[in-house]
Design a protein around this motif. Sequence first.
Motif, PDB file in Angstrom:
ATOM      1  N   GLY A 116       4.447  36.037   9.516  1.00 16.15           N
ATOM      2  CA  GLY A 116       4.027  34.653   8.753  1.00 16.15           C
ATOM      3  C   GLY A 116       4.856  34.026   8.197  1.00 16.15           C
ATOM      4  N   LEU A 117       5.768  34.723   7.316  1.00 16.24           N
ATOM      5  CA  LEU A 117       6.814  33.821   6.668  1.00 16.24           C
ATOM      6  C   LEU A 117       8.103  33.410   7.796  1.00 16.24           C
ATOM      7  CD1 LEU A 117       7.549  36.552   3.709  1.00 16.24           C
ATOM      8  CD2 LEU A 117       6.432  34.388   3.532  1.00 16.24           C
ATOM      9  N   MET A 118       8.334  34.054   8.745  1.00 18.32           N
ATOM     10  CA  MET A 118       9.273  33.504   9.651  1.00 18.32           C
ATOM     11  C   MET A 118       8.665  32.439  10.437  1.00 18.32           C
ATOM     12  SD  MET A 118      11.328  36.757  11.351  1.00 18.32           S
ATOM     13  CE  MET A 118       9.780  37.987  11.508  1.00 18.32           C
ATOM     14  N   LEU A 119       7.419  32.479  10.826  1.00 22.79           N
ATOM     15  CA  LEU A 119       6.661  31.455  11.468  1.00 22.79           C
ATOM     16  C   LEU A 119       6.414  30.276  10.585  1.00 22.79           C
ATOM     17  CD1 LEU A 119       4.112  33.341  13.681  1.00 22.79           C
ATOM     18  CD2 LEU A 119       6.389  32.420  14.527  1.00 22.79           C
ATOM     19  N   HIS A 120       6.160  30.409   9.236  1.00 23.71           N
ATOM     20  CA  HIS A 120       6.165  29.410   8.282  1.00 23.71           C
ATOM     21  C   HIS A 120       7.235  28.512   8.059  1.00 23.71           C
ATOM     22  CE1 HIS A 120       4.731  27.967   4.076  1.00 23.71           C
ATOM     23  NE2 HIS A 120       4.538  26.863   5.048  1.00 23.71           N
ATOM     24  N   ALA A 121       8.420  29.218   8.052  1.00 18.90           N
ATOM     25  CA  ALA A 121       9.789  28.811   7.817  1.00 18.90           C
ATOM     26  C   ALA A 121      10.192  27.855   9.140  1.00 18.90           C
ATOM     27  CB  ALA A 121      10.778  29.833   7.682  1.00 18.90           C
ATOM     28  N   ASN A 122       9.751  28.578  10.255  1.00 15.99           N
ATOM     29  CA  ASN A 122      10.241  27.699  11.580  1.00 15.99           C
ATOM     30  C   ASN A 122       9.439  26.616  11.717  1.00 15.99           C
ATOM     31  OD1 ASN A 122       9.860  27.411  14.737  1.00 15.99           O
ATOM     32  ND2 ASN A 122      11.817  28.073  14.516  1.00 15.99           N
TER      33      ASN A 122
ATOM     34  N   ALA B  96      16.718  49.628  26.647  1.00  9.64           N
ATOM     35  CA  ALA B  96      15.587  49.240  27.448  1.00  9.64           C
ATOM     36  C   ALA B  96      15.009  47.903  26.897  1.00  9.64           C
ATOM     37  CB  ALA B  96      14.440  50.287  27.386  1.00  9.64           C
ATOM     38  N   GLU B  97      15.237  47.550  25.435  1.00  5.70           N
ATOM     39  CA  GLU B  97      14.687  46.564  24.758  1.00  5.70           C
ATOM     40  C   GLU B  97      15.309  45.250  25.157  1.00  5.70           C
ATOM     41  OE1 GLU B  97      13.549  44.595  20.221  1.00  5.70           O
ATOM     42  OE2 GLU B  97      14.962  46.575  20.564  1.00  5.70           O
ATOM     43  N   VAL B  98      14.548  44.149  25.743  1.00  8.43           N
ATOM     44  CA  VAL B  98      14.887  43.046  26.131  1.00  8.43           C
ATOM     45  C   VAL B  98      14.963  41.922  24.963  1.00  8.43           C
ATOM     46  CG1 VAL B  98      14.821  40.924  27.594  1.00  8.43           C
ATOM     47  CG2 VAL B  98      14.662  43.429  28.557  1.00  8.43           C
ATOM     48  N   ARG B  99      15.743  41.292  24.335  1.00 11.59           N
ATOM     49  CA  ARG B  99      15.709  40.665  23.074  1.00 11.59           C
ATOM     50  C   ARG B  99      15.934  39.143  23.639  1.00 11.59           C
ATOM     51  NH1 ARG B  99      20.089  42.270  19.622  1.00 11.59           N
ATOM     52  NH2 ARG B  99      19.029  40.692  18.095  1.00 11.59           N
ATOM     53  N   ASP B 100      15.381  38.266  22.894  1.00 10.86           N
ATOM     54  CA  ASP B 100      15.992  36.973  22.939  1.00 10.86           C
ATOM     55  C   ASP B 100      16.894  36.526  21.533  1.00 10.86           C
ATOM     56  OD1 ASP B 100      16.078  33.928  22.617  1.00 10.86           O
ATOM     57  OD2 ASP B 100      14.182  33.765  23.689  1.00 10.86           O
ATOM     58  N   VAL B 101      18.129  36.719  21.904  1.00 13.34           N
ATOM     59  CA  VAL B 101      18.826  36.965  20.686  1.00 13.34           C
ATOM     60  C   VAL B 101      18.974  35.513  20.092  1.00 13.34           C
ATOM     61  CG1 VAL B 101      21.274  37.236  19.852  1.00 13.34           C
ATOM     62  CG2 VAL B 101      20.240  38.623  21.748  1.00 13.34           C
ATOM     63  N   GLU B 102      19.069  34.236  20.919  1.00 14.68           N
ATOM     64  CA  GLU B 102      19.057  32.989  20.418  1.00 14.68           C
ATOM     65  C   GLU B 102      17.872  32.670  19.485  1.00 14.68           C
ATOM     66  OE1 GLU B 102      19.523  28.700  22.251  1.00 14.68           O
ATOM     67  OE2 GLU B 102      19.735  30.094  23.526  1.00 14.68           O
ATOM     68  N   MET B 103      16.676  32.938  19.991  1.00 14.83           N
ATOM     69  CA  MET B 103      15.580  32.566  19.136  1.00 14.83           C
ATOM     70  C   MET B 103      15.340  33.458  18.042  1.00 14.83           C
ATOM     71  SD  MET B 103      13.099  30.625  18.847  1.00 14.83           S
ATOM     72  CE  MET B 103      13.002  29.787  20.711  1.00 14.83           C
ATOM     73  N   GLU B 104      15.666  34.976  18.187  1.00 14.82           N
ATOM     74  CA  GLU B 104      15.833  35.600  16.824  1.00 14.82           C
ATOM     75  C   GLU B 104      16.618  35.002  15.697  1.00 14.82           C
ATOM     76  OE1 GLU B 104      16.121  39.667  17.923  1.00 14.82           O
ATOM     77  OE2 GLU B 104      14.506  39.740  19.066  1.00 14.82           O
ATOM     78  N   ASP B 105      17.815  34.732  16.440  1.00 14.12           N
ATOM     79  CA  ASP B 105      18.889  34.128  15.320  1.00 14.12           C
ATOM     80  C   ASP B 105      18.377  32.868  14.755  1.00 14.12           C
ATOM     81  OD1 ASP B 105      20.603  36.082  15.886  1.00 14.12           O
ATOM     82  OD2 ASP B 105      22.017  34.932  17.260  1.00 14.12           O
ATOM     83  N   GLU B 106      17.729  31.907  15.446  1.00 15.37           N
ATOM     84  CA  GLU B 106      17.116  30.653  14.902  1.00 15.37           C
ATOM     85  C   GLU B 106      15.833  31.078  13.818  1.00 15.37           C
ATOM     86  OE1 GLU B 106      13.939  27.536  16.866  1.00 15.37           O
ATOM     87  OE2 GLU B 106      15.782  27.574  17.920  1.00 15.37           O
ATOM     88  N   LEU B 107      15.168  32.154  14.241  1.00 14.11           N
ATOM     89  CA  LEU B 107      14.143  32.430  13.323  1.00 14.11           C
ATOM     90  C   LEU B 107      14.898  33.182  11.805  1.00 14.11           C
ATOM     91  CD1 LEU B 107      11.372  34.065  15.489  1.00 14.11           C
ATOM     92  CD2 LEU B 107      11.363  31.955  14.081  1.00 14.11           C
ATOM     93  N   SER B 108      15.597  33.977  11.958  1.00 20.44           N
ATOM     94  CA  SER B 108      16.493  34.666  11.073  1.00 20.44           C
ATOM     95  C   SER B 108      17.079  33.752  10.181  1.00 20.44           C
ATOM     96  CB  SER B 108      17.204  35.688  11.351  1.00 20.44           C
ATOM     97  OG  SER B 108      18.141  35.386  12.149  1.00 20.44           O
ATOM     98  N   ALA B 109      17.539  32.534  10.747  1.00 22.43           N
ATOM     99  CA  ALA B 109      18.518  31.504  10.194  1.00 22.43           C
ATOM    100  C   ALA B 109      17.566  30.871   9.230  1.00 22.43           C
ATOM    101  CB  ALA B 109      19.124  30.790  11.059  1.00 22.43           C
TER     102      ALA B 109
END
Length: 570
Positions: free
Chosen positions: A148-154, A512-525
């Motif tokens: 919730g916090l990550m989506l709110h920040a985005n 095995a895990e497929v990650r969207d690194v760019e989007m994860e970096d955007e959210l964490s930023a």
Amino acid sequence: MPKLKIAGTWSGVLEVELETWTLRMLREEVAKRSNCGIDSINLICAGKILKDGGDGQEKLSQFGIKNNSKILASRIHAEEGKNNLVLLLDERQRASKIALIKAAATALAQRHADGSLPVEDFNIEVEDQSGQKVHLGSETDQRAVMMGLMLHANGKRLIRQQNYIDALEVLSMGEEAFSLCDPKVIELIDNVPILQIDMVWCYFMIRDIRWLSEAGKRLEMARAGIERAHGKDSHRLRLLQGGRYPEVALRLRLELLEGVVAYHSGMLDKSRDALTSAKAKFIQLQVPDEALSFVMSMGFKERDVKRALRMNNQDVGGAIDFLEEEKAKKIRKREEDIRRRNEIRRQKRYGLTPLKKAVDIHRLKDLVSFEFEKDLAAEALRRNENDFDQALNDLTNPETKSAMQVHIETRKRKRLRKAAESHIENFVRMGFERSRGTDVIYILRMARLAIHRLTMQSEEIPASAAGTEANSSSAANTGAAASAPLPDNIGSNMMLDLIDDVEGLPEGASNAEVRDVEMEDELSADIAKADALADYDIEVNIEGEAITEYLALVESAGSSRISGQKLHSQ
């Protein structure tokens, strides 16, 4: 003749023939009196936008319009038309991006809430307003709060970009994530009511009257939630913040939106009261030039000074204290971030438990406090799924202790070789000969060892290591370094210092895990840039203009109502 009460772009009373006038005729009349084109006017009655059926011949009575019906005339904003066009043209692309945001937030929250080893060199942790780490409820609650916090920040970032439609969708997902928490947990925090206010702010900026009833419900929940979290008249928040006033701008926005909803619902007195209160807060938040100049002369940035003065009710002394405290917090946070990154890198080297969890750093510290060697204690926790008592049993059992020591040394040697080979392969891909790449890796390794000697505090390098290094150097100079074995007697801590991140995933991890690194970096930023008071730090320029606009509309509508009553009595 039947009368219609018009408010909005033009306010007054129109006499019409309900069975003769068409909707287009009414729109033309209102547009003419509003000094704008017919296509830029929306007519709203009983909460519904009035639209022609196609031929434009429907009479007003067919829309349920009666004598003394209230009609709201609103101007269609260019931004609304632009957003609607973008929505139609790029719906598929937008839906795809929103899905990626949700998937990335879910993956990040999963990794950072359940004890799994973060793939990144940081960890997302929930903090209170004083910056202290907090754990809310169960693992499920913690994960839902993080998401919730990550989506709110985005969503707030999208609002700053004036992308209100996308922001609304992301905020809706954030609201859904928070709803997965235990209600008793959510009642303790003000994040949810602030998110609801942000959603209504998007409704307001999009200017779509269809969200009117939903906006009213959200604002009621937001007001109740803020009072529950902050206390009546913000008493609890004031105590926590040392007498400061961080919430004034947030309450201003809440009261403005309440006033707007009340106006469009025909409740003029309620709208006037809310807007008048919001105006008083707007005046309270205006920063005096002399105070701004004085505090800035002490070396602080303009934006930081304005924030400090607003949150301290324009008190200069309190603002300076606030700025100094914030500066100290940032220094502590940078130090904590560095410490945490190093800690996570060590966690990666310890490997994963059988259930793919990271080694529990807090329990590791407890074991080290009993003077167990750190790597050995970490291996005991890893093998025993972070069970402290079982790990302690293994550490005090000579057989299991010896087996763990052998495993640790084997693993370190394997990873060191893997790191060296990876470096050499990179040199080969760059066009260098393999033997030259091996020489460079060897030189770098010697440099790391030399630096370690100079900075070492507690561990002494064995004298025999120097002799081994000299022998290896001789081998390198004769071109035999490519097949030379690694030294067998380098200290364990030195061995770890030589291992870089190039060795890839820790032991037990999966590719095995497929990650969207760019989007994860955007959210964490988005999370990293925010601080404990970011939700209260609102520039209220748009709010000030809206307060003036709607107070004028309320007064105009009120005057028209009084005039209509006088005409009726005559």
